[in-house]
Design an enzyme around this catalytic site. Structure first.
Site, mmCIF file in Angstrom:
data_model
loop_
_atom_site.group_PDB
_atom_site.id
_atom_site.type_symbol
_atom_site.label_atom_id
_atom_site.label_comp_id
_atom_site.label_asym_id
_atom_site.label_seq_id
_atom_site.Cartn_x
_atom_site.Cartn_y
_atom_site.Cartn_z
ATOM 1 N N TYR A 1 -6.581 2.397 -3.256
ATOM 2 C CA TYR A 1 -5.988 3.081 -1.969
ATOM 3 C C TYR A 1 -6.521 4.460 -1.632
ATOM 4 O O TYR A 1 -6.512 4.812 -0.563
ATOM 5 C CB TYR A 1 -4.322 2.694 -2.309
ATOM 6 C CG TYR A 1 -3.596 3.861 -1.377
ATOM 7 C CD1 TYR A 1 -3.310 3.225 -0.041
ATOM 8 C CD2 TYR A 1 -3.178 4.943 -1.531
ATOM 9 C CE1 TYR A 1 -2.351 3.794 0.875
ATOM 10 C CE2 TYR A 1 -2.612 5.750 -0.533
ATOM 11 C CZ TYR A 1 -2.016 5.063 0.525
ATOM 12 O OH TYR A 1 -1.538 5.737 1.578
ATOM 13 N N SER B 1 -4.388 10.332 3.652
ATOM 14 C CA SER B 1 -3.389 10.602 2.575
ATOM 15 C C SER B 1 -3.707 11.562 1.494
ATOM 16 O O SER B 1 -4.830 11.614 1.384
ATOM 17 C CB SER B 1 -3.088 9.163 1.631
ATOM 18 O OG SER B 1 -2.222 9.330 0.250
#
Ligand code: NAP
Length: 248
Positions: free
Chosen positions: A157, A143
Site C-alpha cells: 500500500y 498517503s
C-alpha cells in the site's frame, strides 16, 4: 464560481466528505463508487441538502471502459469537469513481505496505481486547454504511508502511494502548460472504514496515541485541503504533496 467535479471513491470516507463540502459551495459533484449503492445514494442526498447538485456513478477505477464512462456521464449531467479528485483506493489484509499474496497485491496496484493513471488520463483529455478544455485541478489522494513505508503491515500500500506522489510530480510539469494544476494530499491516520479492511479492527485506537496531536483525523479535515486545492484560492499551487497528518 460554481464548479463541476468528479470524485472517485466518493461514496464513503474521505471522498464523501469532499463531496459534502463541495455541495456546500454549490458545486456539481459526480460521485463514483465501486459497489455500495446505499452509501452512494446517501452521499448524493447529503450533497443536495448542502446546496449542490450530485449524481452517483458506479464503476471500477481499474477498468478502462468504466473510467471513460464515468467521465462521459459527468459531462452529460454537468458539463466538462473543472476538477477531479483521484481518491479511490484500497488496503489489503495486513501482511509482511514473506507472507505476500500475489493476487491481492496485484489487485491493490491495479486499483491504487493503474486506476489513478486511467483517471488522470481522462482528466487530462477533458480539461487540457490544448484539447478545448478550460484547464482545472487534479487532486491525487496519496498517503503519509508513502514516506513512512508501511513496515510490517502494508509495504505494498505504501509503495502504491509512493507511485501516486511521483505521478503527481510528473503530471504537474506535464500538464501545467495545459492549465491543469496537479497536487497530492497525503492524509495520516484518518477515521474511515478503510482500516477495517486491513483486518486489524483496532488499528486506529492502537496508532492514534503516537500521532503528535494525539488523535486520528476526520475525513472532513482532509476534505478541507482537497477543496482548497480544487478552488481558485490555490491558483498558484502546482506539484505540491500536502501532508494532513496531525504531524505524523
Ligand atoms: P473508504 O472509507 O474505504 O472509502 C473507499 C471509497 O473508494 C468508497 O467510496 C469505495 O466505494 C471506493 N472504491 C473502492 N474501490 C474502488 C474501485 N475499484 N473503483 C471505484 N471506487 C472504489 O476509504 P478512505 O479511508 O476514505 O480512503 C480514501 C483514499 O484516501 C484512499 O485512496 C486511501 O488510500 C487514502 N487514504 C486514507 C487514509 C485513512 O486513514 N483513511 C490515510 C491515507 C490515505 P464503495 O463505497 O462502493 O465500496
Amino acid at each position: 464560481m460554481p464548479k463541476t467535479i468528479l470524485i472517485t471513491g466518493g461514496s464513503r470516507g474521505i471522498g464523501a466528505a469532499c463531496a459534502r463540502l463541495a455541495g456546500a459551495r454549490g458545486w456539481s459533484v459526480a460521485i463514483n463508487y465501486a459497489g455500495n449503492d446505499a452509501a452512494a445514494a446517501e452521499t448524493v442526498r447529503a450533497v443536495e441538502t448542502a446546496g449542490g447538485r450530485a449524481i452517483a456513478i458506479k464503476g471500477n477505477v481499474a477498468a478502462e471502459t468504466d473510467v471513460v464512462r464515468m467521465f462521459d456521464e459527468t459531462e452529460t449531467a454537468f458539463g466538462r469537469p473543472d476538477g477531479v479528485v483521484n481518491n479511490a483506493g484500497i488496503v489489503r489484509t495486513s501482511a509482511k513481505i514473506v507472507d505476500m499474496d500475489t493476487e491481492s497485491t496485484r489487485k491493490l496496484f491495479d486499483i491504487n496505481v493503474f486506476g489513478a493513471f486511467l483517471v488522470a488520463r481522462e482528466a487530462a483529455r477533458r480539461m487540457a486547454t490544448s484539447r478545448g478544455g478550460r484547464g482545472g485541478s487534479l487532486v491525487n489522494m496519496s498517503s503519509a504511508a508513502a514516506r513512512l513505508g508501511g513496515a510490517g503491515e502494508m509495504t505494498d500500500y505504501a509503495a502504491s502511494k509512493g507511485a501516486i506522489d511521483t505521478l503527481t510530480l510528473g503530471l504537474s510539469k506535464e500538464l501545467g502548460p495545459d492549465g491543469i494544476r496537479v497536487n497530492a494530499v497525503r492524509p495520516g491516520l484518518i477515521e474511515t472504514e478503510i482500516h477495517n479492511d486491513s483486518g486489524d479492527m483496532d488499528r486506529l485506537n492502537r496508532l492514534a496515541p503516537g500521532v503528535p496531536m494525539g488523535r486520528a483525523g476526520s475525513a472532513e479535515e482532509v476534505a478541507e485541503t482537497v477543496i482548497w486545492l480544487l478552488d481558485d484560492a490555490s491558483s498558484y499551487v502546482n506539484g505540491a504533496l500536502i501532508d494532513v497528518t496531525g504531524g505524523r
